[in-house]
Design an enzyme around this catalytic site. Structure first.
Site, PDB file in Angstrom:
ATOM      1  CB  THR A  52      -1.068  -0.008   1.135  1.00 49.91           C
ATOM      2  OG1 THR A  52      -1.608  -1.204   1.146  1.00 49.91           O
ATOM      3  CG2 THR A  52      -1.735   1.181   1.050  1.00 49.91           C
ATOM      4  NE  ARG A 101      -2.117   0.159   5.954  1.00 45.91           N
ATOM      5  CZ  ARG A 101      -1.761  -0.890   5.245  1.00 45.91           C
ATOM      6  NH1 ARG A 101      -1.025  -1.924   5.687  1.00 45.91           N
ATOM      7  NH2 ARG A 101      -2.435  -1.357   4.375  1.00 45.91           N
ATOM      8  CG  HIS A 129      -7.246  -1.618   2.842  1.00 46.10           C
ATOM      9  ND1 HIS A 129      -6.706  -0.432   2.044  1.00 46.10           N
ATOM     10  CD2 HIS A 129      -6.029  -2.580   3.091  1.00 46.10           C
ATOM     11  CE1 HIS A 129      -5.369  -0.470   1.823  1.00 46.10           C
ATOM     12  NE2 HIS A 129      -4.977  -1.853   2.369  1.00 46.10           N
TER      13      HIS A 129
HETATM   14  C1  NCD Z   1      -4.091  -6.006   3.628  1.00 44.31           C
HETATM   15  C2  NCD Z   1      -4.006  -4.757   4.745  1.00 44.31           C
HETATM   16  O1  NCD Z   1      -3.105  -4.068   4.965  1.00 44.31           O
HETATM   17  O2  NCD Z   1      -5.289  -5.057   5.231  1.00 44.31           O
HETATM   18  N1  NCD Z   1      -2.908  -5.474   2.764  1.00 44.31           N
HETATM   19  C3  NCD Z   1      -2.921  -4.781   1.706  1.00 44.31           C
HETATM   20  O3  NCD Z   1      -2.952  -3.641   2.106  1.00 44.31           O
HETATM   21  N2  NCD Z   1      -2.329  -5.152   0.643  1.00 44.31           N
HETATM   22  C4  NCD Z   1      -4.278  -7.297   3.780  1.00 44.31           C
HETATM   23  C5  NCD Z   1      -3.461  -8.130   4.780  1.00 44.31           C
HETATM   24  O4  NCD Z   1      -2.703  -7.259   5.472  1.00 44.31           O
HETATM   25  O5  NCD Z   1      -3.745  -9.201   5.150  1.00 44.31           O
END
Ligand code: NCD
Length: 310
Positions: A52, A101, A129
């Site tokens: 991300t 985040r 997300h």
């Molecule tokens: C996800 C998250 O951070 O929620 N990862 C992501 O952003 N691609 C999924 C995960 O961490 O399992």
């Protein structure tokens, strides 16, 4: 000013226009290479991330913009007790758009109340997300040519998986969606998602215990990682972590046009021998994340002015 905190902050039409823009960027990236010259993205990541954060940074750089930020709460003033509100207010002076985040549900929403620039939720605890959802929608669209008319099996940690919660919300607005929830009892979809999103949508849904029993019917199999960091104790995690593992063998009964998706990172829930199957779409999905974030930055900054309503 528009923010993206919850996937439903954008209307279905806005979402579709954004996905179409991402498609145009994929076709002709050079046409967008300087659209963000002189602009700055701040990535405020209080929780670990690879895809991300890096895809946000790559997106801004591919638009000609610059990036600043931090990749862990430890390296920010959060360790000194600074509030998210104060950080957001201040970073608004340093950047034109913020991607945040946070391990606390709602933190990016609080930031959006105090920031003077658009705020993007890059994952808040076990809640939402929305940019992963845009990535997922773009992947479904490119694999199937449409989003509606899809039977999707969501498999694994449906309780703590924020990507699942946001994807269900977004998909519920399309026609003819058939939800199949595949999880152990302890990790099933939270009641509030069923009551507030799935049931009012009128889409059929079922809950099953194995992927084998539904495999032949699926258009999309969306695998997820058991979210260790959100468990209250290690024993529960150890008991549940190997609940669902997709192997090449289990794909034998699947349709030829199935798309296997996963937001990544995977631990062991997809065996490595699945990667070479043409139905494995998770690495392509990760690539789509860059284009959709390029489109999102252009939309929120108003550089592409016909995506979001005023
Ligand atoms: C996800 C998250 O951070 O929620 N990862 C992501 O952003 N691609 C999924 C995960 O961490 O399992």
């Amino acid at each position: 000013m528009r923010h993206l905190i919850d996937p439903l902050d954008f209307t279905r039409e806005e979402t579709d226009r954004l996905l179409a823009l991402a498609g145009r960027i994929i076709e002709d990236p050079a046409a967008y290479a300087h659209r963000c010259d002189g602009r700055i993205l701040a990535t405020l990541f209080y929780e670990p991330s690879t895809r991300t954060r890096l895809s946000f940074e790559s997106a801004m750089m591919r638009l000609g913009g610059k990036v600043l930020g931090f990749a862990g709460a430890d390296s920010s003033s959060a360790t000194k007790g600074e509030s998210v509100a104060d950080t957001a207010r201040m970073v608004s002076a340093y950047a034109d758009v913020i991607a945040m985040r946070h391990f606390k549900e709602g933190a990016p929403y609080v930031a959006s109340r105090y920031a003077g620039v658009p705020v993007i939720n890059a994952g808040d605890g076990g809640h939402n997300h929305p940019t992963q959802t845009l990535t997922d929608l773009l992947t479904i669209l490119r694999c199937r040519g449409k989003i509606g008319g899809t039977t999707i099996g969501l498999c694994g940690d449906l309780k703590f998986g924020r990507t699942v919660h946001s994807l269900i919300k977004a998909l519920a607005r399309y026609e003819d969606i058939n939800f199949v929830f595949i999880s152990p009892e302890e990790l099933k979809v939270p009641g509030y998602i069923l009551k507030e999103v799935v049931e009012p949508s009128g889409h059929p849904y079922e809950t099953v215990r194995t992927m084998e029993e539904v495999m032949p019917r699926l258009d999309i199999l969306y695998m997820t990682r058991v979210q260790r960091e959100r468990f209250f104790n290690e024993e529960d995690y150890v008991r549940l972590k190997d609940s669902f593992i997709l192997t090449r063998d289990k794909l034998r009964t699947a349709r030829q046009d199935l798309a296997v998706m996963h937001p990544l990172p995977r631990v062991n829930e997809i065996a490595a021998d699945v990667d070479s199957d043409p139905r494995a779409k998770y690495f392509e999905q990760a690539r789509n994340g860059v284009y959709v974030r390029m489109a999102l930055i252009l939309a929120l900054l108003g550089i592409e002015s016909d995506i979001l309503e005023a």
